[in-house]
Design a protein around this motif. Structure first.
Motif, PDB file in Angstrom:
ATOM      1  N   ILE A 471       0.850  -1.208   0.000  1.00  0.00           N
ATOM      2  CA  ILE A 471       0.000   0.000   0.000  1.00  0.00           C
ATOM      3  C   ILE A 471       0.881   1.251   0.000  1.00  0.00           C
ATOM      4  O   ILE A 471       0.679   2.180  -0.794  1.00  0.00           O
ATOM      5  CB  ILE A 471      -0.931  -0.010   1.225  1.00  0.00           C
ATOM      6  CG1 ILE A 471      -2.013  -1.087   1.058  1.00  0.00           C
ATOM      7  CG2 ILE A 471      -1.579   1.356   1.420  1.00  0.00           C
ATOM      8  CD1 ILE A 471      -2.903  -1.261   2.275  1.00  0.00           C
ATOM      9  N   SER A 490      -5.428   5.272  -4.514  1.00  0.00           N
ATOM     10  CA  SER A 490      -6.066   5.100  -3.205  1.00  0.00           C
ATOM     11  C   SER A 490      -7.128   4.019  -3.303  1.00  0.00           C
ATOM     12  O   SER A 490      -7.677   3.756  -4.374  1.00  0.00           O
ATOM     13  CB  SER A 490      -6.696   6.423  -2.750  1.00  0.00           C
ATOM     14  OG  SER A 490      -7.463   6.236  -1.580  1.00  0.00           O
ATOM     15  N   LEU A 491      -7.404   3.384  -2.173  1.00  0.00           N
ATOM     16  CA  LEU A 491      -8.571   2.501  -2.064  1.00  0.00           C
ATOM     17  C   LEU A 491      -9.764   3.245  -1.493  1.00  0.00           C
ATOM     18  O   LEU A 491     -10.888   2.768  -1.555  1.00  0.00           O
ATOM     19  CB  LEU A 491      -8.249   1.301  -1.164  1.00  0.00           C
ATOM     20  CG  LEU A 491      -7.260   0.260  -1.693  1.00  0.00           C
ATOM     21  CD1 LEU A 491      -6.999  -0.792  -0.627  1.00  0.00           C
ATOM     22  CD2 LEU A 491      -7.786  -0.389  -2.958  1.00  0.00           C
ATOM     23  N   SER A 492      -9.495   4.405  -0.892  1.00  0.00           N
ATOM     24  CA  SER A 492     -10.545   5.183  -0.233  1.00  0.00           C
ATOM     25  C   SER A 492     -10.963   6.345  -1.120  1.00  0.00           C
ATOM     26  O   SER A 492     -10.124   7.172  -1.522  1.00  0.00           O
ATOM     27  CB  SER A 492     -10.045   5.705   1.118  1.00  0.00           C
ATOM     28  OG  SER A 492     -10.943   6.647   1.647  1.00  0.00           O
ATOM     29  N   THR A 690      -5.996   0.591  -8.303  1.00  0.00           N
ATOM     30  CA  THR A 690      -5.263   0.378  -7.049  1.00  0.00           C
ATOM     31  C   THR A 690      -5.683  -0.922  -6.400  1.00  0.00           C
ATOM     32  O   THR A 690      -4.853  -1.699  -5.911  1.00  0.00           O
ATOM     33  CB  THR A 690      -5.524   1.557  -6.086  1.00  0.00           C
ATOM     34  OG1 THR A 690      -5.265   2.785  -6.765  1.00  0.00           O
ATOM     35  CG2 THR A 690      -4.646   1.453  -4.860  1.00  0.00           C
ATOM     36  N   LYS A 691      -6.995  -1.191  -6.418  1.00  0.00           N
ATOM     37  CA  LYS A 691      -7.504  -2.430  -5.808  1.00  0.00           C
ATOM     38  C   LYS A 691      -6.936  -3.651  -6.525  1.00  0.00           C
ATOM     39  O   LYS A 691      -6.488  -4.622  -5.900  1.00  0.00           O
ATOM     40  CB  LYS A 691      -9.031  -2.423  -5.877  1.00  0.00           C
ATOM     41  CG  LYS A 691      -9.689  -3.663  -5.266  1.00  0.00           C
ATOM     42  CD  LYS A 691     -10.361  -4.492  -6.324  1.00  0.00           C
ATOM     43  CE  LYS A 691     -11.066  -5.681  -5.733  1.00  0.00           C
ATOM     44  NZ  LYS A 691     -11.667  -6.566  -6.737  1.00  0.00           N
ATOM     45  N   CYS A 776      -6.377   3.564   3.389  1.00  0.00           N
ATOM     46  CA  CYS A 776      -6.458   2.337   2.592  1.00  0.00           C
ATOM     47  C   CYS A 776      -6.607   1.114   3.495  1.00  0.00           C
ATOM     48  O   CYS A 776      -7.391   0.201   3.192  1.00  0.00           O
ATOM     49  CB  CYS A 776      -5.216   2.193   1.721  1.00  0.00           C
ATOM     50  SG  CYS A 776      -5.115   3.450   0.432  1.00  0.00           S
TER      51      CYS A 776
END
Length: 900
Positions: A471, A490-492, A690-691, A776
Motif C-alpha cells: 500500500i 487510493s482505495l478510499s 489500485t484495488k 487504505c
C-alpha cells in the motif's frame, strides 16, 4: 345334555368338568356302536372379566362398550345383561380376541323414555357366557345409566327453512353426559340420506349440512335412539337486488383495475431497479476490463519493488516490536510511558508500607470472590465511563500477566455473565461482543493480544507487513497532497485526488550519509513532492533496513541540493521564493526549485540557524529561507493534515497553505479554481486500478487469517478454546441458530482483534503509518468485517465505494470464513489441562514484562473512588462475607490512606 344331529354331524353341549382343568377323552355311542376313544376335549379356565370401558351408557343403551379379560374367545355367543325393576335386558357382544369383547350396552327400559332425567344404577349387571355362573352378576363395576338425550322439534310446523350453507341447530337436553374422562356420545345426523359433520355441546347439536337443496327429513341416531325432529327445506335465493349486484360488480371491477395498475407500477419500478443494478454491474465490469492492463502493469512494477523489499527483509527481517511494546500499544493505545512499565515510586518514606498494602491488594485481586464483584460494582456506576472500562480491563490483564490461567477463568465467568445478561434483557443475540461496552469485552481483546503474539510473529505478521509495504509503495508512486492527505492512488474515495495532477518521476542520487565517498544511493521521487515528502522518501531508501524508531526524523534533517563541488542549496517547504496568491500560499516542491533528474542531494542534520555557517567556510552553503528554523514548516503529512488549512505563524497571519489541491471546505473556494474536475468513472477507475494492484496482498492476508493450517503452524490454542467456549454457551442457552453462533465468533476474534491489527499495523511493527496508508488499511479492514458478516449487502448506486470495490470478492471471503469456523469446530477439543499448561508457559515467558505493583496501584485508584459501593456489594455477597472481604478492603484503604 341331548345332542342335535344331522346326516354329517352331531352337535353336543359340553358338561361341566368333573376333574378340573386338562384334556379328557370323548366317547360317542350310536345305538350299540361304540366309537374308538381317540377323540380328546380340553377344559380350560372359565372366562374372566377384568375391566369395562366406559362404565356408563344412556337409558336406551346400544352404546359401544369394550370388555377386557381372559379366555373370552371360547364363548360362542357372548351377551351382556342388566336387571332393573325386576326386568332383564340383554344385548350382544362380538369377540375381538382372547382378551377383548366389543359389546353394545343393554337398554334400561324396553322403550324410548325421554322423560327419564335421573342417573340410574341397575340392580344387576353381568354377562351370559354359556354356563359360566360366576359372571351372571359382575360386581366389580359401578356401571351407571345417564338420562336419554332429548331433542326439540326444528320448528312448530316441523319444517325448518334454511339457506344453502347455513348450519342446522338441533336443541335439546342431556346431549353430553357428565361422564368421567370426558367421553362423549357418538351422534349421527342424516339430512335425507346424507350425513353431516356434527359439533356437540350440552344443549345443542350443530350440523354443517352437505351441499343440498329441497326438503329433506332430519334423523338423529345415538345409541339405541332414533329420533326425527322434523324436516329442513333448503331454499337457494339471493337477497341482493339487481342494482346492488350491479354496484358490487362495478366496485369490484374498479378495485381490480386499481390493483392491476399498482402491480404494473410496482413491476415497472422493480424492473427499473433491476436494470439500474445490472447497468451498475456492467459499468463495474467494463471499468475492470478497461483498467485490467493498467492493473497488470502496475502490479508488475509493484511486484518488482516488493521483490526488492522481500530480499531486503531476508537480510534484515521484518521490524517486529518487542512483546512489551506490542502489548502496550494494544492495551493502552497512545500512551508511550505508562506507569506499569516503571518501578513503583512513592514520595516520602512510605515506599515499604505502600508495597506491603499493595501485596495485600494482590491477594484480593487473585481471589475470584473479590475480583468479580469488584468489576460488576464498577460497571454499575454511572460515572464509570467507557474509557474507564477499557483502562480497568487492561490494568487487570497486565496485573495478571503472570497468572493467565486465573485470568482466563475470570474472563470466562465474565463472558458467561455477559451472555446471560444479554439474553435476559431480550437483546438480539447477534449484538453480543459487537462493541466494547464492558470490562469483559476489552479483557477478551487483551487476552487474544497476549496469546496471539507468537502467531503474529511466526505467521500472520508477514502477509500483514507485505500488505502495508505494498500500500505504501503504491500510494507513493503517485502524488500525495501533503495538506489533505489525498492521493492519486487510493482505495478510499475520501482520500482520492479529484483532479488531474501533472507529475514526473525523478531519480535523485543521494549521498550516503555514512560515507560520502561510497556510491550514491538512487531514490525515486516525484517532481510534485514537497521537500518534506522527498526527505521521507530518501530516509526510507537510505534506512530501509532500519526500524522506523531508530531512523533520523525528517524534521531533524535538511535537504541539500548539491550543484557541482561548491554550491549547495538548502531546500525547504517554505522560504522567500514560496508562491503566494491572495490568501493562499503553496508549499515548495521539486518542480518549484526546478530540480532535474539525476540531481545529487544529501541529507544533513538541521542547523540551529540558517546563518550559522562560519564565514571562513570554503564551501558555499546557501539558504534562501527568510525565517528562523523555529518557524519553518517541516511537518510530516500527518501533522500537515491535522493543521489544514495551515495558518503560518508570521506577519501574514491568516494565509492558508496548500500543496496540490486547495481545501474544498472554504466558502471562497470556487469550483472553477480546482481545475478540470474528473468524472466519477475516472475516480472508480483509479480505485479499481489500485484495488487490482493490491489484490494479491489482500488475498494473502485474508487466506492466512481464515485458515487452520498456517504454513506448517498449528491453529493457536486460544482460538479453538474460545470458540468451543462460545459453542458451549450457545448450547447452554438453547441457541441453535448457526448465524448467531457465526456472529458471536466473528465479534469475538476477527472484529475484536484482527480488524484492530489490520487498521493499526504500527501496533505490531516498528513503522510509520501515514494518513493515506491509514485510509487504505481502513478500507481493507471494512472488507474484512463484511466478510465475517452473515447478512447480505444489496448494492446500489448509493452504496459506499469500498463495498462496490470488493463486491465480487466478499462472497468468496465469506465462504473462507464459514469454512474456517467449520474446520475449527471439527478439530479435537482442547482439555482444560492442556490449556492450563499452555497458559502457564505463556505466563512464565512474559511474567516480568509489566510491574505488578504499579498496575495494582493504578487499579487501586478505582477502589478508592468507589470504596463505599464496593464495600456494600461485598457485604451483600454471601461468599465475600464468609471470607470477610469487606473488612480486608477497609484495611487496605486504611493502609493506603495513611501513606497518602
Amino acid at each position: 345334555l341331548l345332542p342335535r344331529r344331522s346326516m354329517n354331524e352331531i352337535v353336543c353341549v359340553s358338561a361341566p368338568s368333573a376333574h378340573g382343568l386338562g384334556a379328557v377323552h370323548v366317547s360317542v355311542s350310536v345305538d350299540r356302536a361304540q366309537l374308538e376313544r381317540t377323540l380328546q376335549f380340553e377344559y380350560i379356565d372359565d372366562p374372566k372379566v377384568q375391566h369395562i370401558e366406559p362404565e356408563w351408557s344412556i337409558a336406551s343403551g346400544h352404546t359401544p362398550l369394550t370388555v377386557t379379560g381372559s379366555n373370552l374367545d371360547v364363548i360362542q355367543e357372548p351377551r351382556i345383561r342388566v336387571k332393573y325393576n325386576g326386568k332383564e335386558f340383554v344385548n350382544v357382544c362380538k369377540v375381538v380376541n382372547a382378551t377383548a369383547l366389543a359389546c353394545l350396552a343393554p337398554p334400561l327400559t324396553s322403550e324410548y323414555r325421554p322423560g327419564l332425567d335421573a342417573v340410574e344404577r341397575p340392580d344387576e349387571f353381568g354377562f351370559i357366557f354359556n354356563n359360566v355362573q360366576s359372571l351372571l352378576v359382575y360386581n366389580d363395576t359401578k356401571f351407571i345409566y345417564y338420562p336419554n338425550p332429548t331433542f326439540e322439534l326444528l320448528s312448530p310446523t316441523g319444517v325448518l327453512e334454511q339457506k344453502p350453507g347455513s348450519p342446522i341447530i338441533l336443541k335439546g337436553r342431556n346431549l353430553c353426559p357428565p361422564a368421567p374422562g370426558g367421553a362423549k356420545l357418538n351422534y349421527t345426523v342424516l339430512i335425507g340420506e346424507t350425513p353431516c359433520a356434527v359439533t356437540v355441546s350440552e344443549t345443542q347439536l350443530l350440523c354443517e349440512p352437505p351441499n343440498l337443496t329441497g326438503q329433506h327429513k332430519v334423523l338423529v341416531r345415538v345409541g339405541g335412539i332414533i329420533f326425527s325432529p322434523g324436516s329442513v327445506s333448503i331454499i337457494s335465493d339471493s337477497l341482493l337486488t339487481l342494482p346492488a349486484i350491479v354496484s358490487i360488480a362495478a366496485g369490484g371491477s374498479l378495485l381490480l383495475i386499481i390493483v392491476i395498475i399498482v402491480l404494473i407500477a410496482y413491476k415497472r419500478k422493480s424492473r427499473e431497479n433491476d436494470l439500474t443494478l445490472k447497468r451498475l454491474q456492467m459499468q463495474m465490469d467494463n471499468l475492470e476490463s478497461r483498467v485490467a492492463l493498467e492493473c497488470k502493469e502496475a502490479f508488475a512494477e509493484l511486484q518488482t519493488d516488493i521483490n526488492e523489499l522481500t530480499s531486503d527483509l531476508d537480510r534484515s527481517g521484518i521490524p517486529y516490536l518487542d512483546y512489551r511494546t506490542y502489548a502496550m500499544r494494544v492495551l493502552f493505545p497512545g500512551i508511550e510511558d505508562h506507569p506499569v512499565l516503571r518501578e513503583l515510586e512513592v514520595q516520602g518514606n512510605g515506599q515499604q508500607s505502600v508495597e506491603k498494602a499493595l501485596k495485600l491488594f494482590a491477594q484480593l485481586i487473585n481471589n475470584k470472590v473479590f475480583l468479580l464483584p469488584f468489576i460488576r460494582t464498577l460497571e454499575l456506576q454511572r460515572s464509570f465511563s467507557m474509557r474507564d472500562r477499557g483502562n480497568v480491563a487492561s490494568l487487570i490483564m497486565t496485573g495478571l500477566q503472570g497468572k493467565l490461567e486465573y485470568a482466563t477463568d475470570v474472563l470466562k465467568q465474565l463472558l458467561s455473565d455477559l451472555i446471560e445478561k444479554n439474553l435476559e434483557n431480550k437483546n438480539h443475540p447477534k449484538l453480543l461482543l459487537r462493541r466494547t461496552e464492558s470490562v469483559a469485552e476489552k479483557m477478551l481483546t487483551n487476552w487474544f493480544a497476549f496469546l496471539l503474539h507468537k502467531f503474529l510473529k511466526e505467521c500472520a505478521g508477514e502477509p500483514l507487513f507485505m500488505l502495508y509495504c505494498a500500500i505504501k509503495q503504491q500510494m507513493e508512486k503517485g502524488p500525495i497532497d501533503a495538506i489533505t492527505g489525498e492521493a492519486r492512488y487510493s482505495l478510499s474515495e475520501d482520500k482520492l485526488i479529484r483532479q488531474q495532477i501533472e507529475y514526473k518521476t525523478l531519480i535523485l542520487n543521494c549521498v550516503n550519509p555514512d560515507n560520502e565517498n561510497s556510491p550514491e544511493i538512487p531514490v525515486k521521487v516525484l517532481n510534485c513532492d514537497t521537500i518534506t515528502q522527498v526527505k521521507e522518501k530518501i530516509l526510507d531508501a537510505v534506512y530501509k533496513n532500519v526500524p522506523y524508531s531508530q531512523r533520523p526524523r525528517a524534521v531533524d534533517m535538511d535537504l541539500e541540493w548539491r550543484q557541482g563541488r561548491i554550491a549547495r542549496v538548502v531546500l525547504q517547504d517554505e522560504d522567500i521564493t514560496t508562491k503566494i496568491e491572495g490568501d493562499w500560499k503553496r508549499l515548495n516542491t521539486l518542480v518549484h526549485y526546478q530540480v532535474s533528474d539525476r540531481s545529487v542531494v544529501a541529507l544533513v542534520p538541521k542547523q540551529t540557524s540558517s546563518y550559522n555557517i562560519p564565514a571562513s567556510a570554503s564551501i558555499s552553503r546557501t539558504s534562501i529561507s527568510r525565517y528562523d528554523s523555529t518557524f519553518r514548516y517541516t511537518g510530516s503529512p500527518d501533522s500537515l493534515r491535522s493543521r489544514a488549512p495551515m495558518i503560518t505563524p508570521d506577519l501574514e497571519s491568516g494565509v492558508k497553505v496548500w500543496h496540490l489541491v486547495k481545501n474544498h471546505d472554504h466558502g471562497d473556494q470556487k469550483e472553477g479554481d480546482r481545475g478540470s474536475k474528473m468524472v466519477s468513472e475516472i475516480y472508480l477507475t483509479r480505485l479499481l486500478a489500485t484495488k487490482g494492484t493490491l489484490q494479491k496482498f489482500v488475498d494473502d492476508l485474508f487466506e492466512t487469517l481464515f485458515s487452520t493450517v498456517h504454513r506448517g503452524s498449528a491453529l493457536p490454542l486460544a482460538i479453538k478454546y474460545m470458540f468451543d467456549f462460545l459453542d458451549e454457551q450457545a448450547d447452554k442457552h438453547g441457541i441453535h441458530d448457526t448465524d448467531v453462533r457465526h456472529t458471536w465468533k466473528s465479534n469475538c476474534l476477527p472484529l475484536r482483534f484482527w480488524v484492530n491489527v489490520i487498521k493499526n499495523p504500527q501496533f505490531v511493527f516498528d513503522i510509520h503509518k501515514g494518513s493515506i496508508t491509514d485510509a487504505c488499511l481502513s478500507v481493507v479492514a471494512q472488507t474484512f468485517m463484511d466478510s465475517c458478516s452473515t447478512s447480505e449487502h444489496r448494492l446500489g448506486k448509493d452504496s459506499p465505494s469500498n463495498k462496490l470495490l470488493y463486491a465480487k470478492d466478499i462472497p468468496s471471503y465469506k465462504s473462507w470464513v464459514e469454512r474456517y469456523y467449520a474446520d475449527i469446530a471439527k478439530l479435537p477439543a482442547i482439555s482444560d489441562q492442556d490449556m492450563n499448561a499452555y497458559l502457564a508457559e505463556q505466563s512464565r515467558l512474559h511474567s516480568v514484562e509489566f510491574n505488578m505493583l504499579s498496575a495494582l496501584n493504578e487499579i487501586y485508584s478505582y477502589v478508592s473512588k468507589y470504596s463505599e459501593e464496593l464495600i456494600g456489594a461485598l457485604e451483600q455477597d454471601e461468599q465475600a462475607r464468609r471470607q470477610r472481604l469487606a473488612y480486608k478492603v477497609e484495611q487496605l484503604i486504611g493502609a493506603m490512606s495513611i501513606e497518602s
